[in-house]
Design a protein around this motif. Sequence first.
Motif, PDB file in Angstrom:
ATOM      1  N   LEU A 182     131.288  27.118 -86.835  1.00  0.00           N
ATOM      2  CA  LEU A 182     131.633  28.319 -85.983  1.00  0.00           C
ATOM      3  C   LEU A 182     133.073  28.593 -85.793  1.00  0.00           C
ATOM      4  CD1 LEU A 182     129.986  30.907 -84.975  1.00  0.00           C
ATOM      5  CD2 LEU A 182     129.602  29.570 -83.073  1.00  0.00           C
ATOM      6  N   ASN A 183     133.725  27.527 -85.216  1.00  0.00           N
ATOM      7  CA  ASN A 183     135.230  27.683 -84.776  1.00  0.00           C
ATOM      8  C   ASN A 183     135.985  28.164 -86.163  1.00  0.00           C
ATOM      9  OD1 ASN A 183     135.095  26.776 -82.030  1.00  0.00           O
ATOM     10  ND2 ASN A 183     135.226  24.904 -82.549  1.00  0.00           N
ATOM     11  N   VAL A 184     135.812  27.481 -87.149  1.00  0.00           N
ATOM     12  CA  VAL A 184     136.536  28.010 -88.401  1.00  0.00           C
ATOM     13  C   VAL A 184     136.040  29.270 -88.917  1.00  0.00           C
ATOM     14  CG1 VAL A 184     137.074  27.408 -90.726  1.00  0.00           C
ATOM     15  CG2 VAL A 184     136.970  25.516 -89.020  1.00  0.00           C
ATOM     16  N   GLY A 185     134.555  29.650 -88.704  1.00  0.00           N
ATOM     17  CA  GLY A 185     134.195  30.799 -89.307  1.00  0.00           C
ATOM     18  C   GLY A 185     134.562  32.017 -88.527  1.00  0.00           C
ATOM     19  N   THR A 186     134.878  31.643 -87.069  1.00  0.00           N
ATOM     20  CA  THR A 186     135.787  32.982 -86.245  1.00  0.00           C
ATOM     21  C   THR A 186     137.023  33.071 -86.863  1.00  0.00           C
ATOM     22  OG1 THR A 186     134.362  32.224 -84.386  1.00  0.00           O
ATOM     23  CG2 THR A 186     136.277  33.581 -83.849  1.00  0.00           C
ATOM     24  N   LEU A 187     137.777  31.983 -86.986  1.00  0.00           N
ATOM     25  CA  LEU A 187     139.090  32.037 -87.518  1.00  0.00           C
ATOM     26  C   LEU A 187     139.149  32.871 -88.756  1.00  0.00           C
ATOM     27  CD1 LEU A 187     142.122  30.958 -87.967  1.00  0.00           C
ATOM     28  CD2 LEU A 187     140.951  28.850 -88.745  1.00  0.00           C
ATOM     29  N   VAL A 188     138.294  32.660 -89.752  1.00  0.00           N
ATOM     30  CA  VAL A 188     138.495  33.320 -90.935  1.00  0.00           C
ATOM     31  C   VAL A 188     138.269  34.764 -90.910  1.00  0.00           C
ATOM     32  CG1 VAL A 188     138.490  31.498 -92.435  1.00  0.00           C
ATOM     33  CG2 VAL A 188     136.377  32.478 -91.897  1.00  0.00           C
ATOM     34  N   ASP A 189     137.213  34.968 -90.213  1.00  0.00           N
ATOM     35  CA  ASP A 189     136.514  36.434 -89.860  1.00  0.00           C
ATOM     36  C   ASP A 189     137.849  37.255 -89.066  1.00  0.00           C
ATOM     37  OD1 ASP A 189     134.941  38.508 -89.403  1.00  0.00           O
ATOM     38  OD2 ASP A 189     134.372  38.170 -87.696  1.00  0.00           O
ATOM     39  N   HIS A 190     138.681  36.697 -88.120  1.00  0.00           N
ATOM     40  CA  HIS A 190     139.679  37.185 -87.409  1.00  0.00           C
ATOM     41  C   HIS A 190     140.706  37.671 -88.613  1.00  0.00           C
ATOM     42  CE1 HIS A 190     138.122  36.715 -83.651  1.00  0.00           C
ATOM     43  NE2 HIS A 190     138.886  35.684 -83.154  1.00  0.00           N
ATOM     44  N   ILE A 191     140.981  36.569 -89.724  1.00  0.00           N
ATOM     45  CA  ILE A 191     142.049  36.707 -90.495  1.00  0.00           C
ATOM     46  C   ILE A 191     141.571  37.901 -91.339  1.00  0.00           C
ATOM     47  CG2 ILE A 191     143.175  35.794 -92.463  1.00  0.00           C
ATOM     48  CD1 ILE A 191     143.008  33.127 -91.073  1.00  0.00           C
ATOM     49  N   TRP A 192     140.346  38.055 -91.968  1.00  0.00           N
ATOM     50  CA  TRP A 192     140.093  38.977 -92.850  1.00  0.00           C
ATOM     51  C   TRP A 192     139.810  40.432 -92.058  1.00  0.00           C
ATOM     52  CZ3 TRP A 192     140.203  39.880 -97.612  1.00  0.00           C
ATOM     53  CH2 TRP A 192     139.945  38.808 -98.612  1.00  0.00           C
ATOM     54  N   TYR A 193     139.397  40.552 -90.785  1.00  0.00           N
ATOM     55  CA  TYR A 193     139.322  41.887 -90.178  1.00  0.00           C
ATOM     56  C   TYR A 193     140.765  42.470 -90.093  1.00  0.00           C
ATOM     57  CZ  TYR A 193     138.492  45.171 -86.249  1.00  0.00           C
ATOM     58  OH  TYR A 193     138.262  46.495 -85.802  1.00  0.00           O
ATOM     59  N   TYR A 194     141.614  41.482 -89.599  1.00  0.00           N
ATOM     60  CA  TYR A 194     143.219  41.896 -89.624  1.00  0.00           C
ATOM     61  C   TYR A 194     143.852  42.401 -90.772  1.00  0.00           C
ATOM     62  CZ  TYR A 194     142.111  41.624 -84.605  1.00  0.00           C
ATOM     63  OH  TYR A 194     141.634  41.738 -83.129  1.00  0.00           O
ATOM     64  N   ALA A 195     143.286  41.604 -91.805  1.00  0.00           N
ATOM     65  CA  ALA A 195     143.949  41.895 -93.145  1.00  0.00           C
ATOM     66  C   ALA A 195     143.428  43.253 -93.595  1.00  0.00           C
ATOM     67  CB  ALA A 195     143.515  40.875 -94.021  1.00  0.00           C
ATOM     68  N   GLY A 196     142.358  43.737 -92.765  1.00  0.00           N
ATOM     69  CA  GLY A 196     142.107  45.234 -93.394  1.00  0.00           C
ATOM     70  C   GLY A 196     140.617  45.272 -94.041  1.00  0.00           C
ATOM     71  N   ASP A 197     139.937  44.215 -93.946  1.00  0.00           N
ATOM     72  CA  ASP A 197     138.499  44.141 -94.348  1.00  0.00           C
ATOM     73  C   ASP A 197     137.441  44.650 -93.487  1.00  0.00           C
ATOM     74  OD1 ASP A 197     136.410  43.214 -96.465  1.00  0.00           O
ATOM     75  OD2 ASP A 197     135.698  42.013 -94.965  1.00  0.00           O
ATOM     76  N   ARG A 198     136.739  45.716 -93.910  1.00  0.00           N
ATOM     77  CA  ARG A 198     135.620  46.337 -93.055  1.00  0.00           C
ATOM     78  C   ARG A 198     134.345  46.335 -94.055  1.00  0.00           C
ATOM     79  NH1 ARG A 198     139.551  45.713 -90.533  1.00  0.00           N
ATOM     80  NH2 ARG A 198     140.456  47.002 -89.112  1.00  0.00           N
ATOM     81  N   SER A 199     134.051  45.367 -94.734  1.00  0.00           N
ATOM     82  CA  SER A 199     133.024  45.179 -95.677  1.00  0.00           C
ATOM     83  C   SER A 199     131.824  44.856 -94.679  1.00  0.00           C
ATOM     84  CB  SER A 199     133.125  44.415 -96.958  1.00  0.00           C
ATOM     85  OG  SER A 199     133.500  43.279 -96.184  1.00  0.00           O
ATOM     86  N   HIS A 200     130.569  45.658 -95.339  1.00  0.00           N
ATOM     87  CA  HIS A 200     129.341  45.299 -94.649  1.00  0.00           C
ATOM     88  C   HIS A 200     128.337  44.780 -95.648  1.00  0.00           C
ATOM     89  CE1 HIS A 200     130.839  47.097 -90.786  1.00  0.00           C
ATOM     90  NE2 HIS A 200     131.443  48.099 -91.618  1.00  0.00           N
ATOM     91  N   ASP A 201     128.675  44.791 -96.891  1.00  0.00           N
ATOM     92  CA  ASP A 201     127.903  43.950 -97.781  1.00  0.00           C
ATOM     93  C   ASP A 201     128.059  42.746 -98.136  1.00  0.00           C
ATOM     94  OD1 ASP A 201     130.103  44.228 -99.014  1.00  0.00           O
ATOM     95  OD2 ASP A 201     129.758  45.806-100.501  1.00  0.00           O
TER      96      ASP A 201
END
Length: 283
Positions: A182-201
């Motif tokens: 979960l720690n790493v999952g939160t990390l990669v989610d932060h990176i993708w979100y601020y990289a501009g990813d807004r996918s929901h699929d």
Amino acid sequence: MLRTARLAVLTLYRQNHSTGCRRIHTSRIFSCSKQDSGENEETSSSSDEAFEEEYTNDGVEQIRLEILSASLPFVHTDGWSENAIAQGAESLGYSGMAHGMFPDGGVELVNYFYRICNGKLEEILKEKVIQNEESPQLKQGTTAFIRDAVEIRLRMNIDYLDHWPQAMALHAAPSNINEGLLNVGTLVDHIWYYAGDRSHDFNWYTKRGLLFGVYKTTELCMVQDKSPDFEDTWSFLDRRLSDVSNVAKAVKYANSASKDVHNILQAGIVSALNIVGLNRKSR
């Protein structure tokens, strides 16, 4: 024993953090200003108990965070261990027995370090997004943004690199693996979100799952790297990101070529990510 340790530390907390505005009593909490002015306010016992319970829980949690923060310097000599936590507690004037407040032992110190580093990275990425908005001509491409974010986060481990294999081993233990993932999952989610990813699929899962693998393999490379300024690690990172780009293209082709295969793969991958907590979107 754990209860005794918590009560002992909480007593010290009350003594060391008391103010002239509020005193805690055995059965009631009185406002100093009202008490000094002679006012006698009747409050219900249930309200007092609820307030005291909230204060107690907040106080214990504050102590825990203070001890974990103070324990990090001792990782250099004692690793991610209960002994490091005990020394951190003693450095603040608490009993070394305060490590009893951390029933999971050294992995709680690892998780604390992960959380503060992930928080720092998120603040850095927020600032980069603001800078990109103010100066669009300097905006990085998505891959470059992700690459820099991974390097920034991994560099936060450098001061503790001698003992990082121990941290990785603690997270790999069956009882700790979910929190570690979960720690790493939160990390990669932060990176993708601020990289501009807004996918929901399904792309949401695919992107985070691929970056999860990139991060963990690069982390493993880093703990073995003896090159100047970890040059070999950053070269490895570049290659893995290139591989991911090729995989993404292949997946996209496979999706268009076989809808049935895509649906089967999607169901399996989503189920796996649900198990490790990578489905917990932070946005």
